[in-house]
Scaffold this active site. Structure first.
Site, PDB file in Angstrom:
ATOM      1  N   HIS A 142       0.848  -1.206   0.000  1.00 45.05           N
ATOM      2  CA  HIS A 142       0.000   0.000   0.000  1.00 45.05           C
ATOM      3  C   HIS A 142       0.881   1.252   0.000  1.00 45.05           C
ATOM      4  O   HIS A 142       0.717   2.155  -0.825  1.00 45.05           O
ATOM      5  CB  HIS A 142      -0.925  -0.017   1.229  1.00 45.05           C
ATOM      6  N   GLU A 143       1.853   1.282   0.908  1.00 45.08           N
ATOM      7  CA  GLU A 143       2.691   2.483   1.046  1.00 45.08           C
ATOM      8  C   GLU A 143       3.602   2.694  -0.154  1.00 45.08           C
ATOM      9  O   GLU A 143       3.722   3.813  -0.655  1.00 45.08           O
ATOM     10  CB  GLU A 143       3.522   2.411   2.329  1.00 45.08           C
ATOM     11  N   HIS A 146       1.902   4.235  -3.037  1.00 45.11           N
ATOM     12  CA  HIS A 146       1.777   5.700  -2.980  1.00 45.11           C
ATOM     13  C   HIS A 146       2.969   6.353  -3.693  1.00 45.11           C
ATOM     14  O   HIS A 146       2.821   7.376  -4.359  1.00 45.11           O
ATOM     15  CB  HIS A 146       1.698   6.186  -1.535  1.00 45.11           C
ATOM     16  N   TYR A 157      -3.955  14.264  -3.264  1.00 46.84           N
ATOM     17  CA  TYR A 157      -4.467  13.526  -2.120  1.00 46.84           C
ATOM     18  C   TYR A 157      -5.661  14.224  -1.472  1.00 46.84           C
ATOM     19  O   TYR A 157      -5.636  14.591  -0.283  1.00 46.84           O
ATOM     20  CB  TYR A 157      -3.351  13.319  -1.093  1.00 46.84           C
ATOM     21  N   GLU A 166      -5.805   6.471  -2.752  1.00 48.82           N
ATOM     22  CA  GLU A 166      -5.929   5.467  -1.700  1.00 48.82           C
ATOM     23  C   GLU A 166      -6.352   4.112  -2.255  1.00 48.82           C
ATOM     24  O   GLU A 166      -5.814   3.067  -1.885  1.00 48.82           O
ATOM     25  CB  GLU A 166      -6.951   5.913  -0.642  1.00 48.82           C
ATOM     26  N   ASP A 225     -10.449  13.949   6.749  1.00 47.74           N
ATOM     27  CA  ASP A 225      -9.709  12.925   5.990  1.00 47.74           C
ATOM     28  C   ASP A 225      -9.514  13.391   4.542  1.00 47.74           C
ATOM     29  O   ASP A 225      -9.652  12.627   3.591  1.00 47.74           O
ATOM     30  CB  ASP A 225     -10.449  11.582   6.060  1.00 47.74           C
ATOM     31  N   HIS A 230      -9.784   8.024   2.719  1.00 46.55           N
ATOM     32  CA  HIS A 230      -9.757   6.640   3.220  1.00 46.55           C
ATOM     33  C   HIS A 230     -11.165   6.086   3.372  1.00 46.55           C
ATOM     34  O   HIS A 230     -11.335   4.940   3.782  1.00 46.55           O
ATOM     35  CB  HIS A 230      -9.064   6.578   4.585  1.00 46.55           C
TER      36      HIS A 230
HETATM   37  C1  L5Q Z   1      -6.605   7.556   9.092  1.00 43.59           C
HETATM   38  C2  L5Q Z   1      -6.337   6.333   8.301  1.00 43.59           C
HETATM   39  C3  L5Q Z   1      -5.122   5.924   7.795  1.00 43.59           C
HETATM   40  C4  L5Q Z   1      -5.383   4.758   7.106  1.00 43.59           C
HETATM   41  C5  L5Q Z   1      -4.432   3.914   6.341  1.00 43.59           C
HETATM   42  O1  L5Q Z   1      -4.838   3.263   5.413  1.00 43.59           O
HETATM   43  N1  L5Q Z   1      -3.154   3.948   6.734  1.00 43.59           N
HETATM   44  C6  L5Q Z   1      -2.158   3.192   6.002  1.00 43.59           C
HETATM   45  C7  L5Q Z   1      -2.034   1.796   6.544  1.00 43.59           C
HETATM   46  F1  L5Q Z   1      -0.991   1.221   5.961  1.00 43.59           F
HETATM   47  F2  L5Q Z   1      -1.855   1.845   7.862  1.00 43.59           F
HETATM   48  F3  L5Q Z   1      -3.121   1.075   6.275  1.00 43.59           F
HETATM   49  N2  L5Q Z   1      -6.671   4.466   7.186  1.00 43.59           N
HETATM   50  O2  L5Q Z   1      -7.283   5.426   7.917  1.00 43.59           O
HETATM   51 ZN    ZN Z   2      -2.657   5.211   1.935  1.00 43.54          ZN
END
Ligand code: L5Q
Ligand code: ZN
Ligand code: CA
Length: 303
Positions: A142-143, A146, A157, A166, A225, A230
């Site tokens: 996921h990260e 990005h 974003y 997201e 948010d 999200h």
């Molecule tokens: C506020 C908030 C942040 C996240 C999120 O997705 N964070 C990234 C993860 F890797 F932790 F999932 N969801 O709600």
């Molecule tokens: Zn994210």
């Protein structure tokens, strides 16, 4: 100061043993993986909000309790690097062999992970809402996605582009971790089994909309948010689930990668993502796959 590459043994956050790519340095070894164009380097912030220092050991063993989060961040970063290289021929997140840097033990009780624009950061969680956030393959995917998004479409974003930003991170989190339709199940609420941060198959299970009728118009503020990035991601996430169910993962991931890197731009809206994915399906496969994408998005109210 790298003498040569080596193979190390690490213990991850779940107490599991993992083989990791490390480097020999003067006095021992470091979490520096030189097996790719882009080095994969893992740091320990020691609960500060800085990048900290590269994690080292006097032997090829990285098995102390404090090293567990680093072992997982390091190992999963290599898995995701390999995914983008082998499946999409993208060399690192920028396609040009950029170094992939991860920082663990970032801040105190930090219940999140993020791409800062320079490196990934992983909190330890508070032990209730989250355990150490580098302990989940889908979170690292996921990260790092990005970073892929930022060096390609660069979807802003906020509001619908932000929800797409997201969603693409969640969807590639699925592509890298396709055993379930859940996001963050391995690090979310360690005391509760079977739950997750989000579900792509059933966004409503975790209070996300799965149809435009339930789009949440939130303020473009931190408290909102950023327009619900999200939250409203549940709608494109459900469309992705619909698509994968119809045409399968192998075709879907090629279509999603092409749309993200060739068609989407900073201010793309949900309808633009549908068009980009339909066009990508046509480019790569044909009318059947394109029709499946169209139906997948019609079903979530993006018509
Ligand atoms: C506020 C908030 C942040 C996240 C999120 O997705 N964070 C990234 C993860 F890797 F932790 F999932 N969801 O709600
Ligand atoms: Zn994210
Ligand atoms: Ca998962």
């Amino acid at each position: 100061n790298i003498l040569h590459e080596a193979t190390g043994t690490g213990i991850g956050t779940k107490g599991d043993t993992k083989t990791i790519n490390i480097s020999a340095i003067s006095g021992g070894y470091s979490l520096t993986d030189t097996t790719h164009t882009g080095k994969i380097i893992t740091y320990d912030a020691k609960t500060t909000q800085t990048r900290g220092n590269v994690v080292t050991s006097t032997s090829t063993l990285f098995n102390t309790t404090t090293q567990r989060a680093a072992v997982d961040a390091h190992y999963y970063a290599d898995v995701v690097y390999d995914y983008y290289l082998n499946t999409h021929n993208r060399d690192s997140y920028n396609g040009k062999g950029a170094a992939v840097e991860s920082v663990v033990h970032f801040d105190k009780n930090y219940n999140n992970a993020a791409w800062t624009g320079q490196y990934m950061i992983y909190g330890d969680g508070d032990g209730v809402t989250f355990s150490e956030l580098s302990g989940a393959k889908d979170v690292i995917a996921h990260e790092l996605t990005h970073a892929v998004t930022e060096t390609s479409s660069n979807l802003v974003y906020e509001n619908q582009p932000g929800a797409l930003n997201e969603s693409f991170s969640d969807v590639f989190g699925y592509f890298v971790d396709p055993d379930d339709w859940l996001m963050g199940e391995d690090i979310y609420t360690p005391k509760i089994a079977g739950d997750a941060l989000r579900s792509l198959s059933d966004p409503a299970k975790y209070d996300q909309p799965a149809h435009m009728n339930n789009y949440q118009n939130l303020p473009n503020t931190k408290a909102g948010d950023w327009g619900g990035v999200h939250i409203n991601s549940g709608i494109p996430n459900k469309a992705a689930y619909n698509t994968i169910q119809k045409i399968g993962k192998v075709k879907a991931e090629k279509i999603y990668y092409r749309a993200l890197t060739q068609y989407l731009t900073t201010n793309s809206q949900f309808v633009d993502a549908k068009k980009a994915l339909v066009q990508s399906a046509t480019d790569l496969y044909g009318a059947t796959e394109a029709a499946a994408v169209t139906e997948a998005w019609n079903a979530v109210g993006v018509t």
